[in-house]
Enzyme design. Structure first.
Site, PDB file in Angstrom:
ATOM      1  N   GLU A 193       0.811  -1.151  -0.141  1.00 16.22           N
ATOM      2  CA  GLU A 193       0.096   0.097  -0.179  1.00 16.22           C
ATOM      3  C   GLU A 193       0.777   1.296  -0.157  1.00 16.22           C
ATOM      4  O   GLU A 193       0.684   2.205   0.872  1.00 16.22           O
ATOM      5  CB  GLU A 193      -0.894  -0.016   1.249  1.00 16.22           C
ATOM      6  CG  GLU A 193      -1.962  -1.335   1.165  1.00 16.22           C
ATOM      7  CD  GLU A 193      -2.932  -1.369   2.449  1.00 16.22           C
ATOM      8  OE1 GLU A 193      -2.589  -0.392   3.237  1.00 16.22           O
ATOM      9  OE2 GLU A 193      -3.750  -2.187   2.314  1.00 16.22           O
TER      10      GLU A 193
ATOM     11  N   ASN B 226       1.876  -4.910  -3.170  1.00 17.91           N
ATOM     12  CA  ASN B 226       0.637  -5.512  -2.777  1.00 17.91           C
ATOM     13  C   ASN B 226      -0.328  -4.138  -2.414  1.00 17.91           C
ATOM     14  O   ASN B 226       0.357  -3.247  -1.825  1.00 17.91           O
ATOM     15  CB  ASN B 226       0.638  -6.389  -1.426  1.00 17.91           C
ATOM     16  CG  ASN B 226      -0.843  -7.004  -1.319  1.00 17.91           C
ATOM     17  OD1 ASN B 226      -1.290  -7.723  -2.191  1.00 17.91           O
ATOM     18  ND2 ASN B 226      -1.047  -6.827  -0.162  1.00 17.91           N
TER      19      ASN B 226
ATOM     20  N   HIS C 140     -10.541  -6.471  -1.799  1.00 15.88           N
ATOM     21  CA  HIS C 140     -11.646  -6.474  -0.772  1.00 15.88           C
ATOM     22  C   HIS C 140     -12.937  -6.070  -1.500  1.00 15.88           C
ATOM     23  O   HIS C 140     -13.101  -4.777  -1.543  1.00 15.88           O
ATOM     24  CB  HIS C 140     -11.090  -5.587   0.454  1.00 15.88           C
ATOM     25  CG  HIS C 140      -9.950  -6.190   1.042  1.00 15.88           C
ATOM     26  ND1 HIS C 140     -10.052  -7.221   2.072  1.00 15.88           N
ATOM     27  CD2 HIS C 140      -8.641  -5.822   1.221  1.00 15.88           C
ATOM     28  CE1 HIS C 140      -8.836  -7.382   2.458  1.00 15.88           C
ATOM     29  NE2 HIS C 140      -8.009  -6.535   1.991  1.00 15.88           N
TER      30      HIS C 140
ATOM     31  N   GLU D 249      -5.993 -11.078  -1.087  1.00 16.22           N
ATOM     32  CA  GLU D 249      -6.805 -10.833   0.168  1.00 16.22           C
ATOM     33  C   GLU D 249      -8.445 -10.848  -0.151  1.00 16.22           C
ATOM     34  O   GLU D 249      -9.037 -10.016   0.349  1.00 16.22           O
ATOM     35  CB  GLU D 249      -6.466  -9.616   1.269  1.00 16.22           C
ATOM     36  CG  GLU D 249      -4.867  -9.455   1.312  1.00 16.22           C
ATOM     37  CD  GLU D 249      -4.447  -8.151   1.770  1.00 16.22           C
ATOM     38  OE1 GLU D 249      -5.495  -7.674   2.486  1.00 16.22           O
ATOM     39  OE2 GLU D 249      -3.323  -7.943   1.766  1.00 16.22           O
TER      40      GLU D 249
ATOM     41  N   ASP E 273     -12.306 -10.862  -0.454  1.00 16.75           N
ATOM     42  CA  ASP E 273     -13.334 -11.101   0.487  1.00 16.75           C
ATOM     43  C   ASP E 273     -14.497 -10.247  -0.271  1.00 16.75           C
ATOM     44  O   ASP E 273     -14.361  -9.132  -0.868  1.00 16.75           O
ATOM     45  CB  ASP E 273     -13.501 -10.846   2.040  1.00 16.75           C
ATOM     46  CG  ASP E 273     -12.631  -9.500   2.341  1.00 16.75           C
ATOM     47  OD1 ASP E 273     -12.428  -8.629   1.373  1.00 16.75           O
ATOM     48  OD2 ASP E 273     -12.042  -9.472   3.663  1.00 16.75           O
TER      49      ASP E 273
HETATM   50  C1  GLA Z   1      -4.908  -4.477   4.259  1.00 19.58           C
HETATM   51  C2  GLA Z   1      -3.713  -5.353   4.683  1.00 19.58           C
HETATM   52  C3  GLA Z   1      -4.152  -6.781   5.469  1.00 19.58           C
HETATM   53  C4  GLA Z   1      -5.311  -6.355   6.395  1.00 19.58           C
HETATM   54  C5  GLA Z   1      -6.119  -5.477   6.092  1.00 19.58           C
HETATM   55  C6  GLA Z   1      -7.152  -5.260   7.013  1.00 19.58           C
HETATM   56  O1  GLA Z   1      -5.592  -5.039   3.489  1.00 19.58           O
HETATM   57  O2  GLA Z   1      -2.883  -5.844   3.655  1.00 19.58           O
HETATM   58  O3  GLA Z   1      -2.810  -7.331   5.913  1.00 19.58           O
HETATM   59  O4  GLA Z   1      -4.617  -5.838   7.530  1.00 19.58           O
HETATM   60  O5  GLA Z   1      -5.740  -4.422   5.403  1.00 19.58           O
HETATM   61  O6  GLA Z   1      -6.462  -4.179   8.021  1.00 19.58           O
END
Ligand code: GLA
Length: 324
Positions: free
Chosen positions: A133, A173, A209, A238, A240
């Site tokens: 990030e 990422n 996400h 990640e 969801d």
């Molecule tokens: C980001 C991070 C994850 C997790 C989420 C939620 O996506 O990469 O590891 O911590 O935030 O906080």
């Protein structure tokens, strides 16, 4: 169900890694968690234990206990480990707030941290999210303590330091840049520039996400392909899928299954390298406890329900893999 083969078996036949981001507690205390994880997935991402805050209780100490619990379980069950993450601006050590440091000290600290952590797991972790990030929501580089100390070079430095101590695949990422949009344009420009300068970067992780919206699958495919054209591997890291509690659709589980199906198709069609979900079962989802989201979402974003029963989303992924 059209098959009695597991997600893991089907994905392996298609050359796709299927992972779950997990914490150490359910692994230690719940046999169902261990069973479903090892049967259905062939990769794990430790959710918090490898982040700097949990790993660094004080300037001179490391606590590898939780990370080792997850890594050892993975290796004992023939799973790979995605290391997450060496450089981030959140979940940092609390003592940073009172740390009397110079720019040079911050640089040395990060270099030593990466050498120690990526070096320690050299034989066990074969993929690292080196930088997480770095691009802010306005598409500029985020002004973190790493940026303040080293300017934008902190990113190239982190990848170079990691490359000096591990043969793992090294990833950038991020969230929000899954489809073609201004954020993914910024990430694309950043990574193209790093590659141009021979910075050792192997891949890009798209967090996905899908909470505030569900990015258009066709646009995600187009985005994946442009990163692949740069020579990078691409993984969903990640995933969801959930809905606002106050505006929930009548059939959230079906809509969720449809989106998991579409993303699985995108992964198969583009030849993406892996698909990781942000937890094994809904009860362990970060949406249930993340303080910024109190009761904002339904909180059922994953492939297995609270009791480890497979959901329509699981069946959609399995059927897509089986019929591909
Ligand atoms: C980001 C991070 C994850 C997790 C989420 C939620 O996506 O990469 O590891 O911590 O935030 O906080």
């Amino acid at each position: 169900m059209t098959t009695d083969r597991s997600l893991r078996e089907l994905a392996a036949e298609r050359g796709l890694t299927v992972g779950a981001m997990i914490g150490p507690d359910s692994l230690r205390t719940e046999s169902d968690h261990r069973r479903v994880l090892a049967t259905e997935f062939d990769a794990v991402t430790p959710g918090s234990p490898l982040k700097m805050g949990p790993l660094r209780p004080s300037p001179d100490t490391y606590d590898f206990g939780d990370a080792d619990t997850i890594v050892d379980f993975a290796l004992a069950n023939d799973m790979s480990v995605r290391g997450h993450t060496l450089v981030w601006h959140q979940q940092q050590p609390e003592w940073f707030e009172t740390w009397n440091h110079s720019d040079e000290r911050v640089r040395e600290f990060l270099r030593d941290h990466i050498y120690t952590v990526a070096g320690r797991y050299r034989k066990k972790i074969d993929t690292w999210d080196v930088v997480n990030e770095a691009v802010a929501d306005d598409d500029s580089l985020r002004e973190t303590m790493w940026y303040d100390a080293m300017g934008e070079d902190y990113i190239a430095n982190a990848f170079r330091w990691a490359d000096e101590v591990t043969h793992a695949d090294l990833y950038y990422n991020d969230y929000g840049g899954e489809a073609v949009n201004e954020k993914s344009d910024a990430i694309y420009d950043l990574l193209a520039d790093l590659l141009e300068r021979d910075v050792p970067i192997d891949g890009v992780g798209l967090q996905l996400h899908a909470l505030f919206d569900r990015p258009d699958p066709e646009s995600i495919a187009e985005n994946i392909e442009r990163f692949q054209d740069l020579g990078l591997d691409v993984e969903i890291t990640e995933m969801d899928v959930d809905f606002y509690e106050h505006d929930a659709p009548d059939d959230p589980l079906e809509l969720q299954a449809d989106y998991y199906r579409e993303i699985t198709e995108v992964c198969l069609e583009t030849g993406c390298d892996g698909m990781t979900v942000a937890g094994v079962n809904d009860a362990t989802s970060w949406l249930r406890y993340y303080e910024n989201f109190p009761e904002l979402f339904i909180g059922d974003p994953l492939l297995f329900d609270d009791w480890y029963e497979p959901k329509p989303a699981y069946e959609a992924v399995v059927e897509t893999l089986d019929s591909y």
